[in-house]
Design an enzyme around this catalytic site. Sequence first.
Site, short mmCIF file in Angstrom:
data_model
loop_
_atom_site.label_atom_id
_atom_site.label_comp_id
_atom_site.label_asym_id
_atom_site.label_seq_id
_atom_site.Cartn_x
_atom_site.Cartn_y
_atom_site.Cartn_z
N LYS A 220 1.56 16.19 52.93
CA LYS A 220 2.30 17.25 53.60
C LYS A 220 2.92 18.23 52.60
O LYS A 220 3.10 17.91 51.41
CB LYS A 220 3.39 16.66 54.50
N ARG A 254 0.35 6.91 58.71
CA ARG A 254 -0.86 7.70 59.01
C ARG A 254 -1.28 8.41 57.72
O ARG A 254 -0.52 9.22 57.19
CB ARG A 254 -0.56 8.70 60.13
#
Length: 290
Positions: A220, A254
């Site tokens: 991210k 995840r």
Amino acid sequence: MAHASAPARPVLPDLGRRPLIMGILNVTPDSFSDGGRFATHEAALAQAARMVGEGADIIDIGGESTRPGYTEISAEEEIARVVPVITAVAARQEVPISIDTYKARTAEAAIAAGAVIINDVWGLQRDPAMAAVAAAHGVPVVAMHNRDTIDPALDIIADMKAFFARTLDRASHAGVAPGAIILDPGIGFGKTPEQNLIALQRLAELKTLGCPLLVGASRKSTIGLVTGRPAGERLAGSLAAHVLALVHGADIIRVHDVAPHRDACRIFEAVQNPARLAVLTGEPAPRSAP
């Protein structure tokens, strides 16, 4: 209230017993990190097999990018992307498949094709029919916190708790069993970098809601901001964020990179409970000296 569906445990029997790894399979041309890499049928199947071989517990298949500034596509186009892949992966792999969508029509088609988990980035709150689909099929739901706008002044944990209270209320009224809801703080969605870090720091506070937690920090932008690395070089930062998430109560992570995260999870398990070393390694633990 509708009749409650079956709980999540039969689909994810090890949920809460050990960290689970959800492997990301984006069959999209425009995802932020791996857009286009697995858009072809053959590439998607090969990647699914690779992740299962490396230890993925769940394969999360998505057909629409949800990166910042993404272009929304129709349910028809999304279904056309994901259903052939789900059908083929379900025929070849035994691990559960989740469908990464906020559209009820896509979820319905994906379940018919073999998906057994819904991963909704809008926490059952964008499509009014999503909770009913989950209840009708008795599938677990990953409900993610999300926001249309970023508000730096917001107490992000308080906002998450209010958001998830609405999610749980919708799920309950639709007949989704409480044990079938998994909450995701939504790292990178509608938050400042500081709020993303606060979400990881205070993750344990979400445990008071009584649901398992999933965290997806893989590659991210906040990882990139802190490390100064581009998306393809954020493995170390992703590992650090996910191990901290496990320490603070995450049940599922995840990830894009399954094998190194499996190693990290095994070390986490071993440190948490050294007495289980024989179980983790499959070898007898050495006896201590008298």
